[in-house]
Motif scaffolding. Structure first.
Motif, PDB file in Angstrom:
ATOM      1  N   THR A 483      10.194 -12.577 -16.377  1.00 38.88           N
ATOM      2  CA  THR A 483      11.291 -12.455 -15.416  1.00 38.88           C
ATOM      3  C   THR A 483      10.827 -11.753 -14.150  1.00 38.88           C
ATOM      4  O   THR A 483      11.203 -12.151 -13.035  1.00 38.88           O
ATOM      5  CB  THR A 483      12.472 -11.718 -16.054  1.00 38.88           C
ATOM      6  OG1 THR A 483      12.827 -12.375 -17.271  1.00 38.88           O
ATOM      7  CG2 THR A 483      13.676 -11.708 -15.138  1.00 38.88           C
ATOM      8  N   CYS A 484      10.006 -10.712 -14.298  1.00 35.66           N
ATOM      9  CA  CYS A 484       9.450 -10.053 -13.108  1.00 35.66           C
ATOM     10  C   CYS A 484       8.669 -11.053 -12.260  1.00 35.66           C
ATOM     11  O   CYS A 484       8.802 -11.087 -11.032  1.00 35.66           O
ATOM     12  CB  CYS A 484       8.533  -8.905 -13.520  1.00 35.66           C
ATOM     13  SG  CYS A 484       9.368  -7.473 -14.219  1.00 35.66           S
ATOM     14  N   GLN A 485       7.856 -11.862 -12.912  1.00 34.59           N
ATOM     15  CA  GLN A 485       7.067 -12.859 -12.186  1.00 34.59           C
ATOM     16  C   GLN A 485       7.970 -13.873 -11.504  1.00 34.59           C
ATOM     17  O   GLN A 485       7.765 -14.225 -10.335  1.00 34.59           O
ATOM     18  CB  GLN A 485       6.111 -13.564 -13.145  1.00 34.59           C
ATOM     19  CG  GLN A 485       5.351 -14.744 -12.552  1.00 34.59           C
ATOM     20  CD  GLN A 485       4.215 -14.329 -11.635  1.00 34.59           C
ATOM     21  OE1 GLN A 485       3.734 -13.205 -11.729  1.00 34.59           O
ATOM     22  NE2 GLN A 485       3.791 -15.222 -10.760  1.00 34.59           N
ATOM     23  N   GLY A 486       8.971 -14.375 -12.211  1.00 35.97           N
ATOM     24  CA  GLY A 486       9.882 -15.347 -11.612  1.00 35.97           C
ATOM     25  C   GLY A 486      10.638 -14.764 -10.438  1.00 35.97           C
ATOM     26  O   GLY A 486      10.781 -15.407  -9.385  1.00 35.97           O
ATOM     27  N   PHE A 487      11.146 -13.536 -10.592  1.00 38.65           N
ATOM     28  CA  PHE A 487      11.807 -12.859  -9.472  1.00 38.65           C
ATOM     29  C   PHE A 487      10.862 -12.773  -8.273  1.00 38.65           C
ATOM     30  O   PHE A 487      11.246 -13.063  -7.138  1.00 38.65           O
ATOM     31  CB  PHE A 487      12.202 -11.432  -9.872  1.00 38.65           C
ATOM     32  CG  PHE A 487      13.405 -11.323 -10.769  1.00 38.65           C
ATOM     33  CD1 PHE A 487      14.254 -12.391 -11.004  1.00 38.65           C
ATOM     34  CD2 PHE A 487      13.711 -10.109 -11.371  1.00 38.65           C
ATOM     35  CE1 PHE A 487      15.369 -12.272 -11.822  1.00 38.65           C
ATOM     36  CE2 PHE A 487      14.829  -9.961 -12.183  1.00 38.65           C
ATOM     37  CZ  PHE A 487      15.655 -11.041 -12.410  1.00 38.65           C
ATOM     38  N   MET A 488       9.607 -12.351  -8.526  1.00 37.08           N
ATOM     39  CA  MET A 488       8.646 -12.183  -7.439  1.00 37.08           C
ATOM     40  C   MET A 488       8.343 -13.523  -6.765  1.00 37.08           C
ATOM     41  O   MET A 488       8.234 -13.600  -5.535  1.00 37.08           O
ATOM     42  CB  MET A 488       7.362 -11.543  -7.956  1.00 37.08           C
ATOM     43  CG  MET A 488       6.293 -11.380  -6.891  1.00 37.08           C
ATOM     44  SD  MET A 488       4.893 -10.355  -7.373  1.00 37.08           S
ATOM     45  CE  MET A 488       4.135 -11.388  -8.618  1.00 37.08           C
ATOM     46  N   GLN A 489       8.220 -14.582  -7.560  1.00 31.14           N
ATOM     47  CA  GLN A 489       7.950 -15.897  -6.973  1.00 31.14           C
ATOM     48  C   GLN A 489       9.096 -16.332  -6.064  1.00 31.14           C
ATOM     49  O   GLN A 489       8.876 -16.774  -4.932  1.00 31.14           O
ATOM     50  CB  GLN A 489       7.737 -16.931  -8.076  1.00 31.14           C
ATOM     51  CG  GLN A 489       6.435 -16.771  -8.819  1.00 31.14           C
ATOM     52  CD  GLN A 489       6.199 -17.819  -9.880  1.00 31.14           C
ATOM     53  OE1 GLN A 489       5.328 -17.652 -10.732  1.00 31.14           O
ATOM     54  NE2 GLN A 489       6.934 -18.902  -9.855  1.00 31.14           N
ATOM     55  N   GLY A 490      10.322 -16.239  -6.564  1.00 32.06           N
ATOM     56  CA  GLY A 490      11.454 -16.643  -5.750  1.00 32.06           C
ATOM     57  C   GLY A 490      11.574 -15.816  -4.485  1.00 32.06           C
ATOM     58  O   GLY A 490      11.873 -16.341  -3.401  1.00 32.06           O
ATOM     59  N   TYR A 491      11.324 -14.523  -4.608  1.00 32.22           N
ATOM     60  CA  TYR A 491      11.421 -13.606  -3.468  1.00 32.22           C
ATOM     61  C   TYR A 491      10.346 -13.920  -2.426  1.00 32.22           C
ATOM     62  O   TYR A 491      10.617 -13.966  -1.221  1.00 32.22           O
ATOM     63  CB  TYR A 491      11.261 -12.179  -3.982  1.00 32.22           C
ATOM     64  CG  TYR A 491      11.745 -11.097  -3.043  1.00 32.22           C
ATOM     65  CD1 TYR A 491      13.098 -10.935  -2.779  1.00 32.22           C
ATOM     66  CD2 TYR A 491      10.851 -10.220  -2.441  1.00 32.22           C
ATOM     67  CE1 TYR A 491      13.551  -9.922  -1.936  1.00 32.22           C
ATOM     68  CE2 TYR A 491      11.281  -9.198  -1.601  1.00 32.22           C
ATOM     69  CZ  TYR A 491      12.633  -9.059  -1.349  1.00 32.22           C
ATOM     70  OH  TYR A 491      13.087  -8.059  -0.518  1.00 32.22           O
ATOM     71  N   THR A 492       9.121 -14.172  -2.912  1.00 34.84           N
ATOM     72  CA  THR A 492       8.009 -14.444  -1.997  1.00 34.84           C
ATOM     73  C   THR A 492       8.134 -15.814  -1.351  1.00 34.84           C
ATOM     74  O   THR A 492       7.891 -15.967  -0.144  1.00 34.84           O
ATOM     75  CB  THR A 492       6.680 -14.342  -2.761  1.00 34.84           C
ATOM     76  OG1 THR A 492       6.559 -13.045  -3.340  1.00 34.84           O
ATOM     77  CG2 THR A 492       5.504 -14.596  -1.846  1.00 34.84           C
ATOM     78  N   LEU A 493       8.534 -16.806  -2.127  1.00 37.89           N
ATOM     79  CA  LEU A 493       8.615 -18.169  -1.595  1.00 37.89           C
ATOM     80  C   LEU A 493       9.746 -18.344  -0.593  1.00 37.89           C
ATOM     81  O   LEU A 493       9.806 -19.363   0.097  1.00 37.89           O
ATOM     82  CB  LEU A 493       8.766 -19.162  -2.741  1.00 37.89           C
ATOM     83  CG  LEU A 493       7.492 -19.395  -3.564  1.00 37.89           C
ATOM     84  CD1 LEU A 493       7.810 -20.074  -4.885  1.00 37.89           C
ATOM     85  CD2 LEU A 493       6.486 -20.230  -2.778  1.00 37.89           C
ATOM     86  N   THR A 494      10.640 -17.380  -0.513  1.00 35.97           N
ATOM     87  CA  THR A 494      11.703 -17.424   0.495  1.00 35.97           C
ATOM     88  C   THR A 494      11.466 -16.406   1.603  1.00 35.97           C
ATOM     89  O   THR A 494      12.393 -16.007   2.296  1.00 35.97           O
ATOM     90  CB  THR A 494      13.082 -17.198  -0.156  1.00 35.97           C
ATOM     91  OG1 THR A 494      13.038 -16.049  -1.004  1.00 35.97           O
ATOM     92  CG2 THR A 494      13.486 -18.402  -0.991  1.00 35.97           C
ATOM     93  N   GLY A 495      10.197 -15.965   1.746  1.00 34.02           N
ATOM     94  CA  GLY A 495       9.820 -15.266   2.973  1.00 34.02           C
ATOM     95  C   GLY A 495       9.712 -13.766   2.906  1.00 34.02           C
ATOM     96  O   GLY A 495       9.594 -13.123   3.948  1.00 34.02           O
ATOM     97  N   ARG A 496       9.699 -13.182   1.713  1.00 33.60           N
ATOM     98  CA  ARG A 496       9.606 -11.738   1.620  1.00 33.60           C
ATOM     99  C   ARG A 496       8.319 -11.307   0.927  1.00 33.60           C
ATOM    100  O   ARG A 496       7.481 -12.141   0.604  1.00 33.60           O
ATOM    101  CB  ARG A 496      10.824 -11.174   0.874  1.00 33.60           C
ATOM    102  CG  ARG A 496      12.102 -11.155   1.713  1.00 33.60           C
ATOM    103  CD  ARG A 496      12.741 -12.522   1.949  1.00 33.60           C
ATOM    104  NE  ARG A 496      13.175 -13.202   0.743  1.00 33.60           N
ATOM    105  CZ  ARG A 496      14.263 -12.896   0.037  1.00 33.60           C
ATOM    106  NH1 ARG A 496      15.025 -11.895   0.427  1.00 33.60           N
ATOM    107  NH2 ARG A 496      14.604 -13.587  -1.038  1.00 33.60           N
ATOM    108  N   THR A 497       8.158  -9.998   0.663  1.00 39.30           N
ATOM    109  CA  THR A 497       6.934  -9.458   0.086  1.00 39.30           C
ATOM    110  C   THR A 497       7.277  -8.587  -1.113  1.00 39.30           C
ATOM    111  O   THR A 497       8.272  -7.860  -1.089  1.00 39.30           O
ATOM    112  CB  THR A 497       6.155  -8.631   1.125  1.00 39.30           C
ATOM    113  OG1 THR A 497       5.897  -9.438   2.276  1.00 39.30           O
ATOM    114  CG2 THR A 497       4.830  -8.140   0.560  1.00 39.30           C
ATOM    115  N   ALA A 498       6.435  -8.654  -2.142  1.00 43.42           N
ATOM    116  CA  ALA A 498       6.678  -7.874  -3.348  1.00 43.42           C
ATOM    117  C   ALA A 498       5.359  -7.423  -3.954  1.00 43.42           C
ATOM    118  O   ALA A 498       4.296  -7.971  -3.660  1.00 43.42           O
ATOM    119  CB  ALA A 498       7.466  -8.701  -4.368  1.00 43.42           C
ATOM    120  N   ILE A 499       5.458  -6.399  -4.816  1.00 43.84           N
ATOM    121  CA  ILE A 499       4.324  -6.026  -5.649  1.00 43.84           C
ATOM    122  C   ILE A 499       4.787  -6.004  -7.105  1.00 43.84           C
ATOM    123  O   ILE A 499       5.972  -5.811  -7.396  1.00 43.84           O
ATOM    124  CB  ILE A 499       3.708  -4.657  -5.265  1.00 43.84           C
ATOM    125  CG1 ILE A 499       4.728  -3.520  -5.421  1.00 43.84           C
ATOM    126  CG2 ILE A 499       3.143  -4.709  -3.868  1.00 43.84           C
ATOM    127  CD1 ILE A 499       4.115  -2.146  -5.265  1.00 43.84           C
TER     128      ILE A 499
END
Length: 808
Positions: A483-499
């Motif tokens: 779920t962390c990975q999926g959240f990060m993918q969706g967040y990044t693919l829509t223009g934001r940054t995550a760790i």
């Protein structure tokens, strides 16, 4: 018994013994909205056209509108695609369009879990002219229509899955289970965005989806958008019944009610468009009610978000039977319903009858290649509100406002410092500067991984906890790496940054997710219309070297190799040796674009080897000679010691200091590698041969003390000259619950093992060492044995094991 479903297509679920009143948990369909005749006909025509195009894409290479009798030569030589899910996806797509037209302030994305339903999505994108917008050869025209149908799953055309080349997509769905978490990640910090996410009932059996249903509990309706999950229950996977297909409505209502949803069923096939329209309007109304309360600062405690359960037959609309086998409503329609249409006359006739049933001539003009006006009237007029052209799906990212990392560094030779604590201070400022474009996703490990400093300026965003909800936290912790990975993918693919900081041993759980993401990103960057993305950033800590308290199960650096196996253009692996280098590396990664970055870091206090300026130079170079730890600043060495990793670097530096004291006639050069890719021979960061020899000499042995598996380094060095002179020691699958230094001894990466290798190699070039080799190696191994004996007698390491090495 190969075909146990032959006499029972799409059978109704066996009724449960739950009480009748349990269906009150779900919204009744009796309040169904009845569309006007005009609206219903428009939706139905859009669906008919999309269904025809999807079926034609799977089968036809000529005679694309079936304006003459079908012949074998009209059929593609290789039939690829998945028809079974397409009619359901087209139904949803049509009703998203209807919702967009009804609500002028709505913006929506479509996340497709059954990504193999690409024919449906491509058909809809062509109808709404989004395909032609990005690909001129797919315009709404006779040539564009011909290209759409004949090019699908053919060399040079679109692949069979919803890939990065498909406009509007941020998720492929090739590996099932991740659509829902990606959808939630996409709407975080996008308050006006609604993601409609279809989850296939086969996909819903996966572990990642099971955890992702809880995604709404991390969604603050005041600051973020929403997801409308649609569980598509068509009853079958490739050949087996699905779990949800065997559950009746009572069971499903209980299941989703327990998850915190308000479920609604769409299943009246005779009035399916009225049913779906009512459900979509209801879902949006529920969402806006929840959001309004939160944005009016009166948030609902544990709101019940909408979920739609859509029951339609598998392969809806295709031929009902083929001989004695059911097709529609059975697993036989999962992929190609008539697989021998090119060779079998009966199947060819069935295909023609099926395609003609859509009356495509009434929907698309054969001369102009254009859909009729009533079909296109359902498509939003504003370009950026069309599903295929929503900006979040392709415009790229907003770079972070990053602080100066040098403001957070420590003095050289100071008291030992935890690198993770240092970046915690840095991340405090990153969060303050980027309130809606940066998040941390972690499996409940921030405290353990020494990042708790971020809680000075933010909190955990967990809406089910009354102490965390409605406070805009930038941290999401859920004990599901998927779920962390999926959240990060969706967040990044829509223009934001995550760790994504995590225990080293458990990042491997998302190995294949990371690979799927990297493939999606690679293909996306190879289009000419997708913008650059922020890199996805993993911080791998709580590593095997200091997991001696948790034991063997927590000692696993295999994720490093997974990243190394990616396309070189898109992968980076870093081993910062101290806190200052870690700050420099993280700053670089947060600025970088389109990569998968892996940082392997230590959370335990370690020496500061390099000043801020030295750390910057070292990280830019990727590898440098550490003159302070070398003999005569590294000139004319007998052997080169190469350190990669925090604890393994400490052992190399300790070995060099020990050798200087015990064997002053032995000459060593110490090289530290922080960018692992510089060792490779075929990577954008690879050292050229001159650069490699400047660090490692032309002919001296190289002793590599490496944090991960030795084969990682051996694979990178393949193709270099004289690689037979390289000796690599790394984690060798030896461990248990023991002391930290015993872990070094068990895996042959201790200072004693490094020193012994050094003596053996140096004896080849230095006669003063040659004559003493046996006594020196024996003495070193004897000392190692005494340390091991001490550990087993006292239950701890000798107190001087971690004293900073001295070179005076």
């Amino acid at each position: 018994m190969q075909d146990q479903f032959i006499d029972q297509p799409n059978p109704p679920p066996e009724e449960s013994h739950l009480p009748d009143g349990v269906l009150q948990l779900a919204i009744s369909t009796e309040d169904r909205r009845f569309l006007s005749d005009e609206d219903r006909h428009v939706v139905q025509k859009f669906r008919r056209a999309a269904d025809y195009l999807a079926a034609a894409m799977i089968f036809l290479k000529e005679n694309i509108l079936v304006q003459e009798a079908l012949k074998p030569e009209h059929i593609k030589p290789r039939l690829l695609g998945h028809w079974g899910t397409c009619p359901g996806l087209n139904l949803v797509y049509a009703h998203i369009n209807r919702l967009l037209n009804t609500h002028a302030d709505l913006r929506s994305m479509f996340i497709v879990g059954p990504g193999h339903g690409a024919p449906a999505i491509l058909a809809c994108l062509w109808l709404e002219e989004s395909l032609g917008h990005f690909y001129p050869s797919y315009t709404v025209s006779p040539s564009g229509l011909h290209r759409l149908i004949t090019g699908f799953s053919a060399p040079g055309g679109f692949p069979s899955h919803v890939s990065a080349e498909v406009p509007g997509s941020i998720h492929e769905g090739g590996e099932l289970g991740y659509a829902l978490s990606v959808a939630f990640g996409a709407v975080f910090d996008k308050p006006d965005l609604v993601a409609v996410c279809v989850i296939g009932d086969g996909e819903a059996e996966t572990g990642p989806t099971a955890a992702a249903w809880h995604g709404h509990k991390y969604l603050d309706p005041a600051e973020s958008g929403a997801v409308i999950p649609i569980l598509h229950v068509n009853g079958f996977k490739i050949s087996e019944r699905t779990i949800f297909g065997c559950m009746d409505n009572k069971e499903i209502a209980c299941f989703f009610s327990g998850l915190g949803y308000q479920p609604r069923f769409v299943e009246d096939l005779e009035n399916i468009d009225n049913d779906m329209a009512s459900a979509m309007d209801w879902a949006l109304g529920q969402i806006r009610g929840i959001q309004k309360a939160a944005r009016d600062r009166n948030p609902i405690s544990k709101p019940r978000w909408p979920v739609i359960i859509m029951r339609t037959p598998k392969g809806w609309g295709c031929p009902a039977r083929l001989g004695d086998k059911f097709i529609e409503g059975s697993f036989h329609s999962h992929q190609v319903p008539l697989p021998a249409a090119k060779k079998d006359q009966k199947q060819l006739e069935l295909l023609e009858e099926w395609l003609k049933s859509y009356k495509i001539g009434d929907l698309i003009d054969g001369e102009t290649g254009r859909p009729h006006a009533d079909i296109t009237s359902i498509i939003p007029k504003e370009i950026e509100r069309r599903i295929g052209q929503v900006p979040e799906a392709y415009r790229g990212y907003t770079p972070l406002n990053l602080p100066n990392w040098m403001d957070f560094t420590s003095e050289k030779n100071c008291v030992e410092v935890s690198g993770m604590q240092s970046i915690g201070e840095f991340l405090v400022k990153v969060i303050e500067n980027n309130q809606s474009t940066f998040r941390i996703f972690s499996p409940d490990e921030l405290e353990s991984n020494k990042l708790k400093l971020v809680f000075k300026v933010t909190g955990r965003n967990f809406q089910s906890d009354q102490f965390s909800r409605a406070k805009g936290g930038r941290v999401i912790e859920i004990l599901s790496e998927h779920t962390c990975q999926g959240f990060m993918q969706g967040y990044t693919l829509t223009g934001r940054t995550a760790i994504f900081p995590s225990y080293e041993s458990f990042l491997g759980i998302v190995h294949t997710m990371m690979v799927q993401y990297s493939k999606f990103n690679k293909m996306g960057q190879e289009t000419n219309w997708r913008g650059s993305l922020s890199s996805i950033n993993y911080i791998e800590t709580s590593t095997w070297t200091r997991q001696e308290h948790n034991g063997f199960s927590h000692q696993n650096p295999s994720f490093i190799g997974a990243v190394l196996s990616l396309k070189a253009t898109y992968s980076r692996v870093y081993f910062p040796p101290d806190a200052n280098c870690l700050l420099s590396t993280l700053h670089h990664c947060l600025k970088s674009k389109n990569y998968v970055n892996l940082i392997v870091a230590s959370k335990h206090p370690t020496p500061i080897y390099l000043s801020s300026e030295e750390a910057e130079t070292h990280c830019q170079a990727g590898a440098t000679v550490w003159k302070f730890a070398s003999t005569d600043e590294g000139l004319n060495p007998d052997v080169v010691l190469c350190a990669i990793g925090t604890e393994t670097t400490f052992e190399v530096v300790s070995a060099a200091a020990m050798l200087r004291q015990k064997i002053p006639e032995l000459r060593v050069r110490v090289v530290n590698v922080t960018d692992l890719m510089v060792l490779g021979s075929n990577h954008p960061h690879s050292l050229d041969e001159t650069g490699f020899e400047s660090l490692f000499t032309k002919d001296r042995d190289i002793i590599v003390n490496y944090h991960g598996y030795a084969n990682d380094v051996k694979g990178l060095l393949f193709g270099r000259k004289n690689v037979e002179r390289v000796i690599v020691e790394g984690y060798s699958e030896e461990g248990t619950t023991t002391s930290p230094f015993d872990m070094m001894l068990r895996n042959n990466v201790s200072r004693y093992h490094v020193a012994a290798h050094t003596v053996r190699s140096a004896s080849l070039y230095n006669p003063k060492v040659t004559i003493r080799q046996q006594e020196l190696v024996s003495g070193l191994m004897h000392e190692a044995g005494k340390v091991k004996q001490y550990i087993y007698e006292h239950g701890e390491d000798p107190s001087d094991c971690y004293d900073a090495p001295k070179f005076n």
